[in-house]
Design a protein around this motif. Structure first.
Motif, PDB file in Angstrom:
ATOM      1  N   GLY A  93      14.636  30.249 -23.602  1.00 24.90           N
ATOM      2  CA  GLY A  93      13.679  29.839 -24.612  1.00 24.90           C
ATOM      3  C   GLY A  93      13.688  28.339 -24.884  1.00 24.90           C
ATOM      4  N   ILE A  94      12.686  27.906 -25.663  1.00 23.32           N
ATOM      5  CA  ILE A  94      12.491  26.486 -25.945  1.00 23.32           C
ATOM      6  C   ILE A  94      13.665  25.899 -26.722  1.00 23.32           C
ATOM      7  N   PHE A  95      14.120  26.602 -27.751  1.00 24.52           N
ATOM      8  CA  PHE A  95      15.167  26.038 -28.613  1.00 24.52           C
ATOM      9  C   PHE A  95      16.434  25.749 -27.817  1.00 24.52           C
ATOM     10  N   TYR A  96      16.874  26.701 -27.012  1.00 21.22           N
ATOM     11  CA  TYR A  96      18.109  26.509 -26.249  1.00 21.22           C
ATOM     12  C   TYR A  96      17.960  25.346 -25.262  1.00 21.22           C
ATOM     13  N   LYS A  97      16.858  25.316 -24.529  1.00 19.55           N
ATOM     14  CA  LYS A  97      16.671  24.262 -23.531  1.00 19.55           C
ATOM     15  C   LYS A  97      16.603  22.885 -24.187  1.00 19.55           C
ATOM     16  N   LEU A  98      15.930  22.801 -25.330  1.00 16.35           N
ATOM     17  CA  LEU A  98      15.812  21.524 -26.041  1.00 16.35           C
ATOM     18  C   LEU A  98      17.167  21.066 -26.569  1.00 16.35           C
ATOM     19  N   ALA A  99      17.887  21.969 -27.249  1.00 15.10           N
ATOM     20  CA  ALA A  99      19.192  21.617 -27.799  1.00 15.10           C
ATOM     21  C   ALA A  99      20.156  21.215 -26.691  1.00 15.10           C
ATOM     22  N   LEU A 133      23.647  31.818 -29.032  1.00 16.40           N
ATOM     23  CA  LEU A 133      23.295  31.166 -27.769  1.00 16.40           C
ATOM     24  C   LEU A 133      24.451  30.347 -27.198  1.00 16.40           C
ATOM     25  N   GLY A 134      25.550  30.235 -27.938  1.00 14.62           N
ATOM     26  CA  GLY A 134      26.704  29.487 -27.448  1.00 14.62           C
ATOM     27  C   GLY A 134      26.597  27.988 -27.622  1.00 14.62           C
ATOM     28  N   LEU A 135      25.677  27.524 -28.490  1.00 13.33           N
ATOM     29  CA  LEU A 135      25.501  26.100 -28.725  1.00 13.33           C
ATOM     30  C   LEU A 135      26.481  25.567 -29.770  1.00 13.33           C
ATOM     31  N   TYR A 136      26.672  26.338 -30.854  1.00 13.80           N
ATOM     32  CA  TYR A 136      27.513  25.916 -31.968  1.00 13.80           C
ATOM     33  C   TYR A 136      28.654  26.910 -32.158  1.00 13.80           C
ATOM     34  N   GLU A 137      29.639  26.465 -32.959  1.00 11.52           N
ATOM     35  CA  GLU A 137      30.675  27.366 -33.444  1.00 11.52           C
ATOM     36  C   GLU A 137      31.039  26.941 -34.864  1.00 11.52           C
ATOM     37  N   ASP A 138      31.405  27.941 -35.683  1.00 14.82           N
ATOM     38  CA  ASP A 138      31.785  27.655 -37.064  1.00 14.82           C
ATOM     39  C   ASP A 138      33.102  26.898 -37.109  1.00 14.82           C
TER      40      ASP A 138
END
Length: 302
Positions: A93-99, A133-138
Motif C-alpha cells: 500500500g501507499i502508506f508503507y511504501k511512502l514511509a 506493518l513493521g515500521l514502528y515499535e512502542d
C-alpha cells in the motif's frame, strides 16, 4: 503515481490534503513554522498522482544531544493518505511504501544519516497500523499529568520574563551524556515559542538570586500547557511546584521515568493512550531509547 521529496510549492497541496484527512485547516504560517522556520531543512516526502498530492509523510527536525553525540533528531509529523486511496494498508500500500522511502532516505541503516534519531507520538489508529506493518515499535506509554497545586519556599523566586535570553546558559547546565535531549538553547526556544496561533509565556525559576530553570508555558489553552523546561533536571520538581503556586493548574507530558522528579507537588495522572514510538526499520531501536529520552510537549509538532 510518484513517491518523491518535497518540491517548492507543494505546501498548498499538502494543506488541502490535511484538511481532507483531519477536517481542519493548517495555515500557511503554521506549515512554514513547522517545516521551514527551524532552518534545518524541509524533511517531507509526498505521493503525487495525476497532479494531486494524495499522501504525505513529514518530520520536524531538531538539534539533539544523543548520549553525548550531537545529531539531528526528528519527530514524525502529519502522516496522511487521501481517503480515496486508503483501501490497501499492507506492504503493497501507499502508506508503507511512502514511509519506507522516507526512512531509508533520511535514516539509512548505513552511510550518511541526515536524521540519527527518528521518533513520534502517533494517533492510536496510525500507531497500530505502523506497528502491524513493521515500521514502528512502542518505546513507552507517555505520562499525561495535570499539576494541581504546588508550594514556594521563602528563598525561591519565579519571574515572568520577556524572552529566553538565559536559555543557552541553562541548556549548558542541562546537558547530560547519559540521556537523549533535544537542544534547548535560545534559538530553539525562540523557534518553539514563535508557533503561529499560540500564546506562550516564559518563566524564570531561581533561588537565592541564582537562575536555575526556564519554563515555557502555553497560555491560550485551558488548562495551560507546559511545553518545555530548561535547566538541570534535579530542579524540575521544585520549578514546576513554584509555577503551579503562581499560575494554578496546568497540563504536562513527560516520560514515565521523569515523573519521580515531581516531588512536593500535587498532581493527577490522566488516562493516556499516547505512546512514544521508534523507527523499527533502521533504528535506534526501542530498547536503546527507553528510559533515556527526556521529552515534553515542546518535543512534539504542535
Amino acid at each position: 503515481m510518484e513517491i518523491r521529496p518535497y518540491r517548492e510549492g507543494d505546501e498548498d497541496g499538502i494543506r488541502e490534503l490535511f484538511r481532507l484527512v483531519f477536517g481542519k485547516e493548517m495555515s500557511k504560517e503554521l506549515w512554514h513554522w513547522k517545516y521551514k522556520a527551524h532552518r534545518l531543512g524541509t524533511m517531507v516526502y509526498v505521493v503525487e498522482h495525476e497532479g494531486r498530492i494524495i499522501a504525505h509523510y513529514g518530520a520536524v527536525p531538531r538539534r539533539c544531544l544523543y548520549l553525548g553525540k550531537e545529531v539531528i533528531s526528528a519527530v514524525i509529523s502529519d502522516s496522511m493518505v487521501h481517503p480515496s486511496y486508503r483501501a490497501l494498508f499492507t506492504k503493497e500500500g501507499i502508506f508503507y511504501k511512502l514511509a519506507r522511502e522516507f526512512i531509508f532516505s533520511y535514516l539509512p541503516p548505513e552511510g550518511n544519516r541526515k536524521i540519527h534519531f527518528g521518533y513520534g507520538f502517533p494517533m492510536e489508529r496510525a500507531r497500530k497500523l505502523a506497528i502491524k506493518l513493521g515500521l514502528y515499535e512502542d518505546v513507552e506509554k507517555v505520562k499525561e499529568i495535570v499539576i494541581k497545586q504546588g508550594s514556594r519556599k521563602f528563598y525561591e523566586r519565579l519571574e515572568e520574563v520577556k524572552d529566553p535570553s538565559l536559555a543557552s546558559f541553562l541548556w549548558s547546565r542541562m546537558k547530560r551524556n547519559d540521556l537523549i535531549l533535544n537542544v534547548r538553547d535560545r534559538a530553539a526556544l525562540e523557534w518553539r515559542s514563535s508557533m503561529p496561533d499560540a500564546k506562550f509565556s516564559f518563566f524564570m525559576y531561581g533561588s537565592l538570586f541564582t537562575p536555575k530553570a526556564l519554563l515555557l508555558l502555553r497560555t491560550d489553552t485551558d488548562p495551560p500547557k507546559l511545553y518545555d523546561y530548561v535547566g538541570k533536571l534535579k530542579y524540575m520538581g521544585r520549578a514546576i511546584s513554584v509555577l503551579s503556586k503562581q499560575v494554578g493548574a496546568f497540563f504536562v507530558k513527560m516520560p514515565p521515568w521523569a515523573v519521580k522528579l515531581l516531588k512536593h507537588v500535587s498532581f493527577e495522572e490522566l488516562p493516556s493512550e499516547t505512546y512514544l514510538v521508534a523507527n523499527r526499520l533502521t533504528g535506534p531501536r526501542a530498547e536503546e531509547i527507553k528510559g533515556k529520552f527526556f521529552y515534553m510537549l515542546g518535543d512534539e509538532d504542535t
